[in-house]
Each structure stands twice: as C-alpha cells, then as structure tokens.
Design a protein around this motif. Structure first.
Motif, PDB file in Angstrom:
ATOM      1  N   LEU A   7       0.454  -3.460  11.006  1.00  0.00           N
ATOM      2  CA  LEU A   7      -0.758  -3.870  12.158  1.00  0.00           C
ATOM      3  C   LEU A   7      -0.139  -5.159  12.455  1.00  0.00           C
ATOM      4  O   LEU A   7       0.288  -4.951  13.498  1.00  0.00           O
ATOM      5  CB  LEU A   7      -1.916  -3.751  11.878  1.00  0.00           C
ATOM      6  N   VAL A   8      -0.537  -6.221  11.793  1.00  0.00           N
ATOM      7  CA  VAL A   8       0.478  -7.656  12.514  1.00  0.00           C
ATOM      8  C   VAL A   8       1.218  -7.580  12.685  1.00  0.00           C
ATOM      9  O   VAL A   8       2.155  -8.200  13.232  1.00  0.00           O
ATOM     10  CB  VAL A   8       0.568  -8.268  10.821  1.00  0.00           C
ATOM     11  N   ALA A   9       3.022  -6.110  11.873  1.00  0.00           N
ATOM     12  CA  ALA A   9       4.334  -6.853  12.713  1.00  0.00           C
ATOM     13  C   ALA A   9       4.091  -5.773  14.463  1.00  0.00           C
ATOM     14  O   ALA A   9       4.866  -6.170  15.708  1.00  0.00           O
ATOM     15  CB  ALA A   9       5.243  -6.046  12.080  1.00  0.00           C
ATOM     16  N   ALA A  10       3.410  -5.475  14.316  1.00  0.00           N
ATOM     17  CA  ALA A  10       3.266  -4.252  15.668  1.00  0.00           C
ATOM     18  C   ALA A  10       2.423  -5.156  16.392  1.00  0.00           C
ATOM     19  O   ALA A  10       2.595  -4.489  17.558  1.00  0.00           O
ATOM     20  CB  ALA A  10       2.622  -3.143  15.095  1.00  0.00           C
ATOM     21  N   SER A  11       0.757  -6.170  16.760  1.00  0.00           N
ATOM     22  CA  SER A  11       0.831  -6.805  17.529  1.00  0.00           C
ATOM     23  C   SER A  11       1.401  -8.382  17.567  1.00  0.00           C
ATOM     24  O   SER A  11       0.510  -8.609  18.329  1.00  0.00           O
ATOM     25  CB  SER A  11      -0.564  -6.819  17.000  1.00  0.00           C
ATOM     26  N   ALA A  12       2.390  -8.057  16.980  1.00  0.00           N
ATOM     27  CA  ALA A  12       2.575  -9.593  17.056  1.00  0.00           C
ATOM     28  C   ALA A  12       3.214 -10.034  18.326  1.00  0.00           C
ATOM     29  O   ALA A  12       2.647 -10.897  19.265  1.00  0.00           O
ATOM     30  CB  ALA A  12       3.961 -10.134  15.703  1.00  0.00           C
ATOM     31  N   THR A  13       4.022  -8.866  18.972  1.00  0.00           N
ATOM     32  CA  THR A  13       4.702  -9.177  20.250  1.00  0.00           C
ATOM     33  C   THR A  13       4.100  -8.991  21.214  1.00  0.00           C
ATOM     34  O   THR A  13       3.754 -10.274  21.965  1.00  0.00           O
ATOM     35  CB  THR A  13       5.780  -8.477  20.377  1.00  0.00           C
ATOM     36  N   PRO A  14       3.268  -8.204  21.575  1.00  0.00           N
ATOM     37  CA  PRO A  14       1.316  -8.452  22.438  1.00  0.00           C
ATOM     38  C   PRO A  14       0.815  -9.418  22.057  1.00  0.00           C
ATOM     39  O   PRO A  14       0.748 -10.657  23.587  1.00  0.00           O
ATOM     40  CB  PRO A  14       0.688  -7.116  22.353  1.00  0.00           C
ATOM     41  N   LEU A  15       0.144 -10.103  20.841  1.00  0.00           N
ATOM     42  CA  LEU A  15       0.041 -11.054  21.319  1.00  0.00           C
ATOM     43  C   LEU A  15       0.852 -12.580  21.613  1.00  0.00           C
ATOM     44  O   LEU A  15       0.001 -13.383  22.431  1.00  0.00           O
ATOM     45  CB  LEU A  15      -0.691 -11.353  19.563  1.00  0.00           C
ATOM     46  N   ILE A  16       1.715 -12.704  21.071  1.00  0.00           N
ATOM     47  CA  ILE A  16       2.632 -13.855  21.574  1.00  0.00           C
ATOM     48  C   ILE A  16       2.734 -13.506  23.107  1.00  0.00           C
ATOM     49  O   ILE A  16       2.350 -14.875  23.830  1.00  0.00           O
ATOM     50  CB  ILE A  16       3.715 -13.968  20.567  1.00  0.00           C
ATOM     51  N   LEU A  17       3.460 -12.684  23.948  1.00  0.00           N
ATOM     52  CA  LEU A  17       3.261 -12.317  25.046  1.00  0.00           C
ATOM     53  C   LEU A  17       1.742 -13.302  25.947  1.00  0.00           C
ATOM     54  O   LEU A  17       2.024 -13.601  26.740  1.00  0.00           O
ATOM     55  CB  LEU A  17       3.087 -11.299  25.171  1.00  0.00           C
ATOM     56  N   THR A  18       0.814 -12.034  25.387  1.00  0.00           N
ATOM     57  CA  THR A  18      -0.201 -13.101  26.258  1.00  0.00           C
ATOM     58  C   THR A  18      -0.461 -14.539  25.992  1.00  0.00           C
ATOM     59  O   THR A  18      -0.918 -14.999  26.428  1.00  0.00           O
ATOM     60  CB  THR A  18      -1.203 -11.907  24.973  1.00  0.00           C
ATOM     61  N   ILE A  19      -0.451 -14.998  24.984  1.00  0.00           N
ATOM     62  CA  ILE A  19      -0.672 -16.867  24.468  1.00  0.00           C
ATOM     63  C   ILE A  19      -0.204 -16.799  25.585  1.00  0.00           C
ATOM     64  O   ILE A  19      -0.526 -18.288  26.659  1.00  0.00           O
ATOM     65  CB  ILE A  19      -0.660 -16.881  23.075  1.00  0.00           C
ATOM     66  N   LEU A  20       1.638 -16.894  26.110  1.00  0.00           N
ATOM     67  CA  LEU A  20       2.306 -17.502  26.898  1.00  0.00           C
ATOM     68  C   LEU A  20       2.365 -17.299  28.020  1.00  0.00           C
ATOM     69  O   LEU A  20       2.521 -17.999  29.148  1.00  0.00           O
ATOM     70  CB  LEU A  20       3.862 -16.910  26.369  1.00  0.00           C
ATOM     71  N   LYS A  21       1.354 -16.160  28.561  1.00  0.00           N
ATOM     72  CA  LYS A  21       0.855 -15.843  29.778  1.00  0.00           C
ATOM     73  C   LYS A  21       0.287 -17.320  29.820  1.00  0.00           C
ATOM     74  O   LYS A  21      -0.008 -17.963  31.488  1.00  0.00           O
ATOM     75  CB  LYS A  21       0.325 -14.130  29.809  1.00  0.00           C
ATOM     76  N   ASP A  22      -0.680 -17.299  29.418  1.00  0.00           N
ATOM     77  CA  ASP A  22      -1.994 -18.492  29.750  1.00  0.00           C
ATOM     78  C   ASP A  22      -1.322 -19.900  30.768  1.00  0.00           C
ATOM     79  O   ASP A  22      -1.089 -20.493  31.251  1.00  0.00           O
ATOM     80  CB  ASP A  22      -2.601 -18.578  28.721  1.00  0.00           C
ATOM     81  N   ASN A  23       0.153 -19.998  28.909  1.00  0.00           N
ATOM     82  CA  ASN A  23       0.226 -21.642  29.030  1.00  0.00           C
ATOM     83  C   ASN A  23       1.431 -21.654  28.135  1.00  0.00           C
ATOM     84  O   ASN A  23       1.509 -20.710  27.281  1.00  0.00           O
ATOM     85  CB  ASN A  23      -0.523 -21.751  28.639  1.00  0.00           C
ATOM     86  N   ASP A  24       2.676 -22.308  28.743  1.00  0.00           N
ATOM     87  CA  ASP A  24       3.737 -22.402  27.046  1.00  0.00           C
ATOM     88  C   ASP A  24       2.845 -22.849  26.472  1.00  0.00           C
ATOM     89  O   ASP A  24       1.922 -23.435  26.321  1.00  0.00           O
ATOM     90  CB  ASP A  24       4.518 -23.690  28.087  1.00  0.00           C
ATOM     91  N   SER A  25       3.860 -22.709  25.260  1.00  0.00           N
ATOM     92  CA  SER A  25       3.483 -23.388  23.625  1.00  0.00           C
ATOM     93  C   SER A  25       3.981 -23.792  22.523  1.00  0.00           C
ATOM     94  O   SER A  25       5.538 -22.547  22.932  1.00  0.00           O
ATOM     95  CB  SER A  25       1.908 -22.524  23.572  1.00  0.00           C
TER      96      SER A  25
END
Length: 108
Positions: A7-25
């Motif tokens: 589950l961690v692996a499956a959710s990594a991409t959407p979580l990272i992209l969501t975080i980067l959608k708001d701001n560069d990090s």
C-alpha cells in the motif's frame, strides 16, 4: 498501525505528485509532509523516497533543480510538470474507483 509495503508503494506516486502540485519541494520536506498528511501513520525514509522521485523524473512527470535553502545551503528541489498533473488526475480517478469499491464492500 503498520501500513503494508504494498500500500505504501502504491500510494507513493499520487502522494508525491499531490504534494508537488501545491509547491516545489525537496526530499526531507516531502517525507515530513507525508507524515503530517497521514497523521504519523506513514513514515517514509530517504531510501524509499528517492527511487520514486528518480522514477518520476525518468517518466518526465517531475523535474529537479538546485537552489539555495533558507540556511544558504544548496538543496535539490522537485517540481511537477504538466504531464505530472495529467498523471495525477488519472491516478485520482483510479483511486476513487478503488476506494468506492472497498467502501461498498465493507459497508455491506
């Protein structure tokens, strides 16, 4: 609670992209944001994060650049590209389908 590695692996991409959608990090800030968003349920390590970031760069979904931090040190930042925004929307739709199916199943 320990969340399964799958589950961690499956959710990594959407979580990272969501975080980067708001701001560069940068790496540590992404790890910290995931921990905050999950209310301390998802604890990522650098060894887990950076391979995903590199894969997203190879897929042209994000890009990186070097910039000075507030402390004056050079830091590698990541930003989402237009193709990453498109991928994020597709992933969001897919996760909604899975979530809805699980919710219906568990509530029956």
């Amino acid at each position: 609670m320990n969340v399964s590695k799958d589950l961690v692996a499956a959710s990594a991409t959407p979580l990272i992209l969501t975080i980067l959608k708001d701001n560069d990090s940068y790496g540590y800030a992404i790890i910290k944001r995931v921990k905050e968003m999950s209310r301390n349920q998802l604890i990522w390590t650098e060894g887990m994060l950076y391979p995903v970031l590199h894969r997203l760069e190879e897929k042209q979904l994000i890009e990186s650049y070097w910039d000075k931090s507030e402390a004056g040190r050079q830091r590698k930042y990541y930003r989402i590209k237009d193709s990453g925004l498109e991928e994020l929307e597709l992933l969001r739709q897919q996760w909604e389908v899975v979530h809805a199916a699980l919710t219906r199943t568990w509530n029956e």
